[in-house]
Design a protein around this motif. Sequence first.
Motif, mmCIF file in Angstrom:
data_model
loop_
_atom_site.group_PDB
_atom_site.id
_atom_site.type_symbol
_atom_site.label_atom_id
_atom_site.label_comp_id
_atom_site.label_asym_id
_atom_site.label_seq_id
_atom_site.Cartn_x
_atom_site.Cartn_y
_atom_site.Cartn_z
ATOM 1 N N ASP A 109 128.866 37.727 44.860
ATOM 2 C CA ASP A 109 129.417 37.339 46.161
ATOM 3 C C ASP A 109 129.583 35.832 46.255
ATOM 4 N N ALA A 110 128.611 35.099 45.703
ATOM 5 C CA ALA A 110 128.701 33.631 45.753
ATOM 6 C C ALA A 110 129.924 33.163 44.964
ATOM 7 N N ILE A 111 130.130 33.749 43.790
ATOM 8 C CA ILE A 111 131.251 33.311 42.937
ATOM 9 C C ILE A 111 132.578 33.713 43.575
ATOM 10 N N ALA A 112 132.593 34.936 44.181
ATOM 11 C CA ALA A 112 133.837 35.374 44.832
ATOM 12 C C ALA A 112 134.183 34.436 45.985
ATOM 13 N N THR A 113 133.177 33.930 46.692
ATOM 14 C CA THR A 113 133.455 33.070 47.849
ATOM 15 C C THR A 113 133.716 31.620 47.436
ATOM 16 N N PHE A 114 132.899 31.096 46.526
ATOM 17 C CA PHE A 114 132.977 29.660 46.257
ATOM 18 C C PHE A 114 133.506 29.318 44.856
ATOM 19 N N GLY A 115 133.693 30.307 44.003
ATOM 20 C CA GLY A 115 134.067 30.020 42.617
ATOM 21 C C GLY A 115 135.558 29.760 42.455
ATOM 22 N N ARG A 116 135.918 29.290 41.250
ATOM 23 C CA ARG A 116 137.322 29.004 40.980
ATOM 24 C C ARG A 116 138.045 30.210 40.402
ATOM 25 N N SER A 117 137.256 31.195 39.875
ATOM 26 C CA SER A 117 137.925 32.380 39.349
ATOM 27 C C SER A 117 137.155 33.626 39.757
ATOM 28 N N GLU A 118 137.902 34.697 39.849
ATOM 29 C CA GLU A 118 137.347 35.981 40.306
ATOM 30 C C GLU A 118 136.229 36.481 39.399
ATOM 31 N N LYS B 30 124.326 29.022 45.688
ATOM 32 C CA LYS B 30 125.450 29.836 46.153
ATOM 33 C C LYS B 30 126.775 29.063 46.057
ATOM 34 N N ARG B 31 126.763 27.811 46.514
ATOM 35 C CA ARG B 31 127.995 27.032 46.570
ATOM 36 C C ARG B 31 128.430 26.470 45.226
#
Length: 475
Positions: A62-71, A19-20
């Motif tokens: 959801d993981a990318i939206a929370t922890f990612g660098r791009s949308e 996730k992170r």
Amino acid sequence: TRPDNHVIVLFGATGDLAKRKLLPGLFHLARAGLLPDSYRIVGSSRGRSALSDDAFRKHAHDAIATFGRSEPSGPAWRTFEESLSFGAADSQDPGPLVAAVRAAEDALGGQPRKLFHLAIPPAAFASFIGMLGDTGLAENSKVIVEKPFGTDLASARALNETIHTVFDESRIFRIDHFLGKESVDNILALRFANGLLEPIWNRDHISHVQIDVPETLGLEGRARFYEVTGAFRDMIVTHLIQVLGIVAMEPPVSLAAQPLRDEKAKVFAALRPIEPGQVVRGQYEGYRGEPGVAPDSPTETFIALRLEVDNWRWAGVPFYLRSGKNLAQHREVITVGLREPPLRMFRTDLPRQEMDRGNKLVIDFGDPGWIAARFLAKEPGPAMRLAPASMTFRYAGSFCQENGLEGYERLILDALLGNQSLFTGADGIEHIWEASAPLLDSPPQLHPYAPGSWGPEPAVSELIAPHQWYLPGAG
Ligand code: BG6
């Protein structure tokens, strides 16, 4: 060059690491055009946390939206999303996983390679490796094994043996994501490309080294992993001692995997067995009340220790390592203390603490990181008074950051390309466990510490005296 076409299989796809770091990292690689032309990502977990393909796509979103660098949106996201599928695997029932991997291979056509990433608790490594062998999935594949690699010397040896029954060494990628950090990789450049530093990098000029990684993060719902791991295995044995390996190693003959591993392994072979009396263990107040933690848990959430590298270059130079959860700051800092010249002709009314801020090289290897030479200068005025001063290089603002990759991104890319330079070797890890044996056999008492502090009192000053921790420092 881009990697060959791959099916990437993520075990532990619903866990904290995926996730992170892993799902956001894979998406970043995809956006940066660094993944293969054609790829599929198969998420996997044990049957009881299995997801449908759609639920896995939502989970990744959801993981990318929370922890990612791009949308996670637009065409790049849609292509990535289409590559995702899910196949549950228990070691007794690998059926759904095998079906999902075969479907992904068929979708790519030809004979795509496979990369398995074992982002699962260490106790489960061996049975999953066995399952990869038994089902034939291991054919034409590589495996990324998460840390900690074993829990002591015997288990690390046993794990190496098990993995070698299925994968030969060239297909094993023991990951330590600190080694993929730009500013850790830069230590090689700093040490070996610069006439200013190379000649002084030894016991004649260096008084001590600190590798300090306090975290503000707490347990983050990872009790199942952390209770059996603790700060020593989670951070010291893996990340901090690996960084020490780069700080302390002799120049390798090249940057290829084997020479790098050999030089680091020599440092680890020279580690003096860790004396429990040189270790401070702590547990933050409230840890035993966290969900999933035993009410009498003996697990340390903080550790600080003094290590020695018994070789020609470093004899007599202490290395202080510190890391813990729920501390006052989240930092990743190496401090190289330089020996002081005799200073006799200068006024000595500067407080010791101020003097101590000179004569140091400080490497902040957080992202994006900086390096500062701290020195003593003459304060302007009629008298000759010394004051601490500094020269700082900052990654941000000095280089274009556009191509920068985070640790996991760089290492997953290297694994896809088959480049093992930044992955750890079996013998190096076994030497580290060997040096850890006295501490593991008789761990010293556990001191409570207040969340938000710098850990138990004996670690703050006593352990490192006559030196001082650089942190909490300015800048
Ligand atoms: C992981 C540890 O390997 O590294 C975590 O399991 C820790 O406990 C993390 O928080 C720190 O890494 P980073 O790159 O987020 O500072």
